[in-house]
Design a protein around this motif. Structure first.
Motif, PDB file in Angstrom:
ATOM      1  N   ARG A   1     -14.263  13.049   1.685  1.00 47.26           N
ATOM      2  CA  ARG A   1     -13.610  13.551   2.898  1.00 47.26           C
ATOM      3  C   ARG A   1     -12.350  12.752   3.177  1.00 47.26           C
ATOM      4  O   ARG A   1     -12.190  11.618   2.725  1.00 47.26           O
ATOM      5  N   LEU A   2     -11.455  13.333   3.946  1.00 50.90           N
ATOM      6  CA  LEU A   2     -10.231  12.664   4.380  1.00 50.90           C
ATOM      7  C   LEU A   2     -10.572  11.804   5.590  1.00 50.90           C
ATOM      8  O   LEU A   2     -11.200  12.287   6.534  1.00 50.90           O
ATOM      9  N   GLU A   3     -10.164  10.547   5.562  1.00 51.34           N
ATOM     10  CA  GLU A   3     -10.528   9.628   6.640  1.00 51.34           C
ATOM     11  C   GLU A   3      -9.382   8.701   6.979  1.00 51.34           C
ATOM     12  O   GLU A   3      -8.462   8.492   6.179  1.00 51.34           O
ATOM     13  N   VAL A   4      -9.433   8.149   8.189  1.00 51.58           N
ATOM     14  CA  VAL A   4      -8.427   7.205   8.661  1.00 51.58           C
ATOM     15  C   VAL A   4      -8.847   5.799   8.256  1.00 51.58           C
ATOM     16  O   VAL A   4      -9.984   5.377   8.500  1.00 51.58           O
ATOM     17  N   VAL A   5      -7.926   5.059   7.625  1.00 56.35           N
ATOM     18  CA  VAL A   5      -8.212   3.685   7.210  1.00 56.35           C
ATOM     19  C   VAL A   5      -7.030   2.796   7.582  1.00 56.35           C
ATOM     20  O   VAL A   5      -5.933   3.279   7.855  1.00 56.35           O
ATOM     21  N   ARG A   6      -7.255   1.491   7.563  1.00 58.43           N
ATOM     22  CA  ARG A   6      -6.198   0.527   7.862  1.00 58.43           C
ATOM     23  C   ARG A   6      -5.905  -0.412   6.698  1.00 58.43           C
ATOM     24  O   ARG A   6      -5.019  -1.234   6.783  1.00 58.43           O
ATOM     25  N   LYS A   7      -6.656  -0.288   5.644  1.00 60.18           N
ATOM     26  CA  LYS A   7      -6.471  -1.200   4.519  1.00 60.18           C
ATOM     27  C   LYS A   7      -6.450  -0.413   3.226  1.00 60.18           C
ATOM     28  O   LYS A   7      -7.262   0.483   3.018  1.00 60.18           O
ATOM     29  N   VAL A   8      -5.508  -0.743   2.356  1.00 60.01           N
ATOM     30  CA  VAL A   8      -5.405  -0.086   1.057  1.00 60.01           C
ATOM     31  C   VAL A   8      -6.196  -0.891   0.033  1.00 60.01           C
ATOM     32  O   VAL A   8      -5.911  -2.068  -0.204  1.00 60.01           O
ATOM     33  N   GLU A   9      -7.211  -0.265  -0.533  1.00 56.43           N
ATOM     34  CA  GLU A   9      -8.016  -0.911  -1.565  1.00 56.43           C
ATOM     35  C   GLU A   9      -7.417  -0.621  -2.943  1.00 56.43           C
ATOM     36  O   GLU A   9      -6.693   0.354  -3.138  1.00 56.43           O
ATOM     37  N   LYS A  10      -7.722  -1.484  -3.882  1.00 54.78           N
ATOM     38  CA  LYS A  10      -7.267  -1.265  -5.252  1.00 54.78           C
ATOM     39  C   LYS A  10      -8.276  -0.374  -5.972  1.00 54.78           C
ATOM     40  O   LYS A  10      -9.113  -0.827  -6.747  1.00 54.78           O
ATOM     41  N   ASP A  11      -8.220   0.917  -5.666  1.00 54.72           N
ATOM     42  CA  ASP A  11      -9.123   1.887  -6.275  1.00 54.72           C
ATOM     43  C   ASP A  11      -8.305   3.121  -6.653  1.00 54.72           C
ATOM     44  O   ASP A  11      -7.070   3.112  -6.579  1.00 54.72           O
ATOM     45  N   ASP A  12      -8.968   4.160  -7.067  1.00 53.42           N
ATOM     46  CA  ASP A  12      -8.253   5.366  -7.498  1.00 53.42           C
ATOM     47  C   ASP A  12      -8.170   6.407  -6.384  1.00 53.42           C
ATOM     48  O   ASP A  12      -7.990   7.594  -6.648  1.00 53.42           O
ATOM     49  N   SER A  13      -8.301   5.968  -5.136  1.00 54.03           N
ATOM     50  CA  SER A  13      -8.172   6.893  -4.006  1.00 54.03           C
ATOM     51  C   SER A  13      -6.711   7.260  -3.776  1.00 54.03           C
ATOM     52  O   SER A  13      -5.795   6.554  -4.210  1.00 54.03           O
ATOM     53  N   LEU A  14      -6.516   8.364  -3.067  1.00 52.36           N
ATOM     54  CA  LEU A  14      -5.173   8.777  -2.659  1.00 52.36           C
ATOM     55  C   LEU A  14      -4.941   8.297  -1.232  1.00 52.36           C
ATOM     56  O   LEU A  14      -5.752   8.560  -0.339  1.00 52.36           O
ATOM     57  N   TYR A  15      -3.836   7.584  -1.005  1.00 50.49           N
ATOM     58  CA  TYR A  15      -3.494   7.069   0.325  1.00 50.49           C
ATOM     59  C   TYR A  15      -2.201   7.730   0.789  1.00 50.49           C
ATOM     60  O   TYR A  15      -1.254   7.905   0.018  1.00 50.49           O
TER      61      TYR A  15
ATOM     62  N   ALA B   1      17.602  -4.582   8.573  1.00 47.95           N
ATOM     63  CA  ALA B   1      17.239  -5.015   7.218  1.00 47.95           C
ATOM     64  C   ALA B   1      15.833  -5.592   7.192  1.00 47.95           C
ATOM     65  O   ALA B   1      15.051  -5.340   6.265  1.00 47.95           O
ATOM     66  N   SER B   2      15.467  -6.346   8.235  1.00 51.10           N
ATOM     67  CA  SER B   2      14.123  -6.922   8.307  1.00 51.10           C
ATOM     68  C   SER B   2      13.069  -5.832   8.431  1.00 51.10           C
ATOM     69  O   SER B   2      12.013  -5.884   7.785  1.00 51.10           O
ATOM     70  N   VAL B   3      13.349  -4.801   9.259  1.00 47.67           N
ATOM     71  CA  VAL B   3      12.403  -3.695   9.431  1.00 47.67           C
ATOM     72  C   VAL B   3      12.225  -2.938   8.125  1.00 47.67           C
ATOM     73  O   VAL B   3      11.099  -2.644   7.692  1.00 47.67           O
ATOM     74  N   LEU B   4      13.323  -2.595   7.456  1.00 46.89           N
ATOM     75  CA  LEU B   4      13.240  -1.826   6.213  1.00 46.89           C
ATOM     76  C   LEU B   4      12.453  -2.582   5.148  1.00 46.89           C
ATOM     77  O   LEU B   4      11.650  -2.003   4.408  1.00 46.89           O
ATOM     78  N   ALA B   5      12.679  -3.892   5.058  1.00 45.21           N
ATOM     79  CA  ALA B   5      11.964  -4.683   4.058  1.00 45.21           C
ATOM     80  C   ALA B   5      10.460  -4.613   4.286  1.00 45.21           C
ATOM     81  O   ALA B   5       9.671  -4.441   3.349  1.00 45.21           O
ATOM     82  N   GLN B   6      10.025  -4.704   5.552  1.00 48.12           N
ATOM     83  CA  GLN B   6       8.596  -4.687   5.849  1.00 48.12           C
ATOM     84  C   GLN B   6       8.001  -3.286   5.717  1.00 48.12           C
ATOM     85  O   GLN B   6       6.874  -3.123   5.250  1.00 48.12           O
ATOM     86  N   VAL B   7       8.750  -2.260   6.129  1.00 50.39           N
ATOM     87  CA  VAL B   7       8.243  -0.884   6.043  1.00 50.39           C
ATOM     88  C   VAL B   7       8.021  -0.481   4.594  1.00 50.39           C
ATOM     89  O   VAL B   7       6.956   0.030   4.215  1.00 50.39           O
ATOM     90  N   TYR B   8       9.016  -0.720   3.731  1.00 49.64           N
ATOM     91  CA  TYR B   8       8.907  -0.254   2.351  1.00 49.64           C
ATOM     92  C   TYR B   8       7.986  -1.138   1.521  1.00 49.64           C
ATOM     93  O   TYR B   8       7.408  -0.687   0.534  1.00 49.64           O
ATOM     94  N   GLU B   9       7.822  -2.369   1.941  1.00 45.29           N
ATOM     95  CA  GLU B   9       6.838  -3.215   1.254  1.00 45.29           C
ATOM     96  C   GLU B   9       5.429  -2.693   1.500  1.00 45.29           C
ATOM     97  O   GLU B   9       4.550  -2.792   0.629  1.00 45.29           O
ATOM     98  N   ALA B  10       5.193  -2.106   2.690  1.00 47.94           N
ATOM     99  CA  ALA B  10       3.870  -1.584   3.041  1.00 47.94           C
ATOM    100  C   ALA B  10       3.654  -0.159   2.540  1.00 47.94           C
ATOM    101  O   ALA B  10       2.593   0.412   2.750  1.00 47.94           O
ATOM    102  N   THR B  11       4.661   0.439   1.878  1.00 50.65           N
ATOM    103  CA  THR B  11       4.573   1.812   1.388  1.00 50.65           C
ATOM    104  C   THR B  11       4.457   1.821  -0.125  1.00 50.65           C
ATOM    105  O   THR B  11       5.199   1.114  -0.811  1.00 50.65           O
ATOM    106  N   ASP B  12       3.515   2.579  -0.649  1.00 52.47           N
ATOM    107  CA  ASP B  12       3.364   2.694  -2.100  1.00 52.47           C
ATOM    108  C   ASP B  12       4.672   3.189  -2.717  1.00 52.47           C
ATOM    109  O   ASP B  12       5.331   4.066  -2.170  1.00 52.47           O
TER     110      ASP B  12
END
Length: 647
Positions: free
Chosen positions: A128-142, A309-320
């Motif tokens: 099922r599709l669910e809300v999470v706060r942490k990205v695990e190192k698995d084969d799930s789609l985030y 620049a500080s915001v962009l660095a943090q946003v894209y670091e948190a994005t796959d």
């Protein structure tokens, strides 16, 4: 040593800056107490620092430097990339006042769906599709991150309504014997009771939707609707038709970026009002606007370009990296930070390099203007909201005859059930807005029975002693109740001797809810009977005042006080329920020999509740991880001892 702004610049430009290196690195700005209030990075440290003190720069932050800056410490590194990494670490460790620090990665909200697997367990076959706060190192789609929890849950509701994925929890899925209501209304294919061969296709459609590839998804759904109608499966065709309408509605609300340009790009808009900064990121995917994120920051004294620049660095670091746009468009000139960001984002990935474009004209400039207008609208809304809060505080000060503006207000409320597990809540409002980081819950220790006054006095006494010790006292303390609660609070205030040396001790007041006046519709607080309503107004009780003050309806001060009181009530009930639940679980599972915290947790995860554990047989208990045959017999005997004795 104090300088006027011109002397300050000359002192740094002529005497101090020549001694700084021209190499890459980070700089730490310190105040007179040697506390770091800002951390920055630079490709050339001397040039970056010089930009703060050139006379042609009238920006807001220069005036703050005159008041704050005592010295600047620099740390040299080998490359711009190392400077970026070091800046991130220093900001997280030191948490300077004027640095932008987004939420940690674990706090970003994402949507996750696991890839279906061939397995005996239904949860793995039909994820099922669910809300999470942490990205695990698995084969799930985030998918995400979503800055707003409301936006994430709204998207989840839309998908659950139209995309035929199950919504029930894993335990429910594997223990149902017949379909639920979601199946009856056509929102779930009921994988709990029947095999669904098209489930992987439904997951693929959700993936297309969340990635913003809506035209591609619509093409597939139209084909599916045609195929269903050809099979004369009109019910399925109608369901797909509704799904298509929902997606087309979503498309109608979006803008076309460029009909001839189908690249993925993020358009950045900014708006600045003094120390308030609003940033909007509009995500265009395949030429369509697929989403918008916003970032709001207060008390920011440094240039917009550095903060962005500080915001962009943090946003894209948190994005796959697979979800990142290939192009980022802004009208802000990021200078050296642009090159550093581009190289840092491309490091350690096989994806194409992200380009950051500083645009001046053309279609892309028009997109930036739209983003800037969105940011400006949010800024104006924020400033209006701030002005409204200030007006409410001024009106409340006047209405309650307070000596000073109640910038810092705290409210206390008691919650208990039949005298058990009493809790007193403390909520904090600063400048008219809740500050949840300062909320506190007081578990009452010295009071037995149902003495609300004594409980309130204990909590307020503890708060006042801590406030005196930490030099952190509120301007106004509100208690939920009437004269009795107010007298208990005042008595505790007088008992705190240390407050005698405080220049402005907290003011006290009690707020009583509106009450039903009955069928007679009696007048209240000077109102005539023929105009009176069946409920009294909200009333505020003040020390040394015989009659309460009635707050008129539809006024900003009444709205503020009601909001504070209701928040204290909500927080008290929430804290009390938490304590009762913890006590109930503990009493049900405690006292069983051989059952520790880990085994309790495993049993609750397996059965879902203490009630189901009591119903379980010894054989069923053995299925829990860590529960053997002997322990299962012990647990079963614990819950069925009275039954066996009766038999």
């Amino acid at each position: 040593m104090k300088y006027d702004p011109e002397e300050f610049r000359n002192h740094w430009l002529k005497e101090k800056l020549p001694g700084y290196p021209s190499s890459p690195g980070c700089y730490l700005m310190r105040d007179a107490h040697q506390k770091v209030f800002y951390v920055g990075k630079a490709k050339d440290l001397r040039n970056r620092l010089r930009s703060y003190f050139t006379g042609g720069d009238p920006r807001f932050f220069v005036g703050c430097l005159v008041a704050l800056l005592d010295n600047i410490e620099v740390i040299q590194v080998r490359s711009e990339k190392e400077a970026l990494l070091l800046e991130k670490k220093l900001v997280r460790d030191l948490q300077p006042q004027f640095n932008i620090l987004l939420k940690d990665d674990k706090d970003f909200i994402r949507l996750r769906i696991k890839k279906p697997k061939a397995s005996d367990r239904l949860r793995q076959q039909y994820p099922r599709l669910e809300v999470v706060r942490k990205v695990e190192k698995d084969d799930s789609l985030y998918f995400g991150p979503f800055v707003s929890a409301g936006a994430a849950r709204s998207t989840l509701r839309t998908i659950n309504k139209y995309f035929q994925l199950r919504t029930c929890k894993d335990q429910v899925l594997e223990n149902r014997s017949r379909p639920c209501l979601q199946y009856q209304i056509g929102r779930c294919p009921a994988p709990c009771v029947q095999p669904i061969k098209d489930y992987p296709k439904y997951i693929k459609q959700v993936e297309l939707f969340l990635k913003g590839r809506l035209p591609e998804l619509l093409e597939e759904l139209n084909q599916n609707m045609w195929n269903a109608s050809q099979r004369e499966d009109y019910e399925a065709a109608a369901r797909i038709r509704d799904q298509i309408k929902a997606i087309e509605t979503n498309l109608e609300e979006q803008l076309v970026a460029d009909e001839n340009n189908q690249e993925d790009m993020d358009v950045i808009g900014t708006a600045r009002g003094g120390a308030q900064l609003e940033i909007v990121r509009m995500a265009y995917r395949k030429g369509w606007l697929s989403g918008q994120s916003h970032y709001s920051f207060s008390r920011q004294a440094f240039p917009t370009e550095e903060l962005l620049a500080s915001v962009l660095a943090q946003v894209y670091e948190a994005t796959d990296h697979q979800e990142r746009a290939l192009t980022v468009i802004t009208d802000c000139n990021l200078g050296d930070d642009q090159w550093i960001l581009e190289n840092a984002l491309a490091a350690n990935t096989d994806a194409k390099k992200t380009k950051i474009l500083h645009v001046h004209r053309g279609n892309k400039k028009k997109l930036v203007e739209i983003a800037n207008q969105n940011a400006k609208t949010r800024l104006e809304r924020h400033l209006r909201s701030k002005e409204t809060h200030e007006q409410a505080l001024v009106r409340l000060q006047k209405r309650l005859h307070l000596k000073q503006l109640p910038v810092h207000i705290e409210c206390f409320d008691v919650s208990l059930f039949q005298g058990s597990t009493p809790v007193v809540s403390q909520v904090v409002f600063k400048n008219g807005k809740p500050d949840k980081s300062c909320y506190r819950q007081y578990n009452i220790k010295s009071v037995e029975g149902t003495d609300d006054y004594a409980m309130l006095a204990e909590a307020i006494g503890r708060r006042l002693k801590r406030g005196v010790a930490n030099d952190n006292l509120p301007d106004l303390i509100l208690v939920d109740g009437g004269k009795g609660q107010l007298h208990a609070a005042i008595k505790e205030l007088k008992k705190t001797e240390a407050l005698n040396h405080v220049p402005h001790p907290p003011m006290m007041a009690a707020i009583a809810k509106a009450r039903d006046l009955g069928e007679e519709r009696r007048g209240y607080a000077g109102q005539k009977n023929k105009h009176s309503e069946s409920r009294s107004p909200e009333r505020i009780f003040l020390p040394n005042a015989k009659d309460p003050i009635a707050l008129r309806p539809h006024t900003s001060e009444r709205f503020l006080v009601e909001r504070i009181r209701d928040e204290a009530h909500r927080f008290a009930i929430q804290a009390h329920r938490r304590r009762r639940k913890k006590k109930t679980l503990a009493s049900a599972l405690d006292g069983i020999p051989g059952v520790g915290p880990k085994t309790k947790q495993n049993m609750l995860l397996h059965f879902g509740s203490a009630k189901n554990i009591k119903k379980a047989s010894a054989a069923e208990l053995q299925q829990v991880k860590g529960v053997g045959k002997e322990l299962a017999s012990t647990i079963y005997a614990h819950f069925h001892a009275s039954t066996n004795a009766t038999a």
